[in-house]
Design a protein around this motif. Structure first.
Motif, short mmCIF file in Angstrom:
data_model
loop_
_atom_site.label_atom_id
_atom_site.label_comp_id
_atom_site.label_asym_id
_atom_site.label_seq_id
_atom_site.Cartn_x
_atom_site.Cartn_y
_atom_site.Cartn_z
N VAL A 212 36.82 11.28 17.95
CA VAL A 212 37.25 12.52 17.61
C VAL A 212 37.49 13.78 18.63
O VAL A 212 36.23 14.10 19.18
N GLN A 213 38.44 14.35 18.88
CA GLN A 213 38.51 15.56 19.51
C GLN A 213 38.71 16.66 18.61
O GLN A 213 39.51 16.93 17.70
N ARG A 214 37.95 17.93 19.01
CA ARG A 214 38.20 19.28 18.16
C ARG A 214 38.84 20.22 19.33
O ARG A 214 37.80 20.58 20.19
N ILE A 215 39.89 20.51 19.10
CA ILE A 215 40.64 21.46 20.22
C ILE A 215 41.40 22.41 19.49
O ILE A 215 41.53 22.52 18.13
N ASN A 216 42.23 23.07 20.22
CA ASN A 216 43.03 24.31 19.52
C ASN A 216 42.28 25.03 18.41
O ASN A 216 42.70 25.07 17.42
N LEU A 217 41.26 25.56 18.71
CA LEU A 217 40.57 26.40 17.72
C LEU A 217 40.82 28.12 17.38
O LEU A 217 41.06 28.50 18.33
N LYS A 218 40.56 28.16 16.15
CA LYS A 218 40.67 29.52 15.73
C LYS A 218 39.68 30.19 14.98
O LYS A 218 39.77 29.70 13.70
N GLY A 219 38.26 30.73 15.42
CA GLY A 219 37.50 31.24 14.38
C GLY A 219 36.44 30.42 14.28
O GLY A 219 36.11 29.35 15.05
N GLY A 220 35.61 30.86 13.58
CA GLY A 220 34.24 30.10 13.05
C GLY A 220 32.96 30.53 13.90
O GLY A 220 31.74 30.01 13.58
N ALA A 221 32.95 30.95 15.11
CA ALA A 221 31.82 31.57 15.71
C ALA A 221 31.10 32.51 15.16
O ALA A 221 31.50 33.41 14.34
N ARG A 222 29.76 32.12 14.94
CA ARG A 222 28.72 32.86 14.32
C ARG A 222 28.57 34.27 15.08
O ARG A 222 28.41 34.26 16.37
N THR A 223 28.53 35.41 14.65
CA THR A 223 28.71 36.52 15.37
C THR A 223 27.33 37.31 15.15
O THR A 223 26.65 37.23 14.03
#
Length: 157
Positions: free
Chosen positions: A146-157
């Motif tokens: 499984v690849q997770r690519i082309n991401l937008k958001g979700g990083a903990r700030t």
């Protein structure tokens, strides 16, 4: 006295997920790995089994801090996402821990993270996961990566 509280810290994620399968099977097609960082490329000889767009959330829990009595800290509780086809049809649910992908047909896989690579600012990293074989027949039966690519958001700030 502290209570456990859960919080979805507004960490909405939009992801393109690619589920890859062994080349000996007949699947939807191929996907060029050329523009991806080498760390998250699927090894040669695999074909696309499913290309999805995922949208979901990461949940954090407020828990007592064992290192500092009387204080609290945020602890990762797990992800939840819906993986859909290009028409918006729900195909797979993703949740954890452990990381689990479950198709509407009952097939499911878990996996082990092999690598991550930085993504866009404010987004969780790209990821490559080695899938454990599904014990049930269905869409995820022969998925190997499984690849997770082309991401937008979700990083903990």
């Amino acid at each position: 006295m502290m209570k456990n509280q859960t919080m979805n810290k507004g960490l909405k994620i939009t992801v393109a997920s690619i589920l890859m399968a062994v080349a000996s099977q007949t699947y939807a097609g191929s996907f060029s790995q050329d523009k991806l960082p080498s760390e998250v490329r699927v090894p040669a000889g695999h074909k696309v089994a499913m290309y999805t767009t995922a949208e979901g959330n990461i949940t954090w829990e407020c828990k007592a801090n064992s290192e500092n009595a009387g204080k609290a800290k945020w602890a990762f509780a797990g992800p939840r996402a819906i993986l859909s086809d290009n028409k918006g049809n729900h195909l797979v649910s993703y949740f954890g821990p452990p990381a689990t992908w479950e198709s509407l047909d009952g097939s499911s896989i878990t996996g082990k993270q092999l690598a991550v690579s930085p993504s866009a600012k404010g987004s969780i990293p790209m990821q490559l996961v080695k899938a454990n074989e599904s014990t049930r027949p269905g869409a995820l039966k022969d998925v190997t990566y499984v690849q997770r690519i082309n991401l937008k958001g979700g990083a903990r700030t």
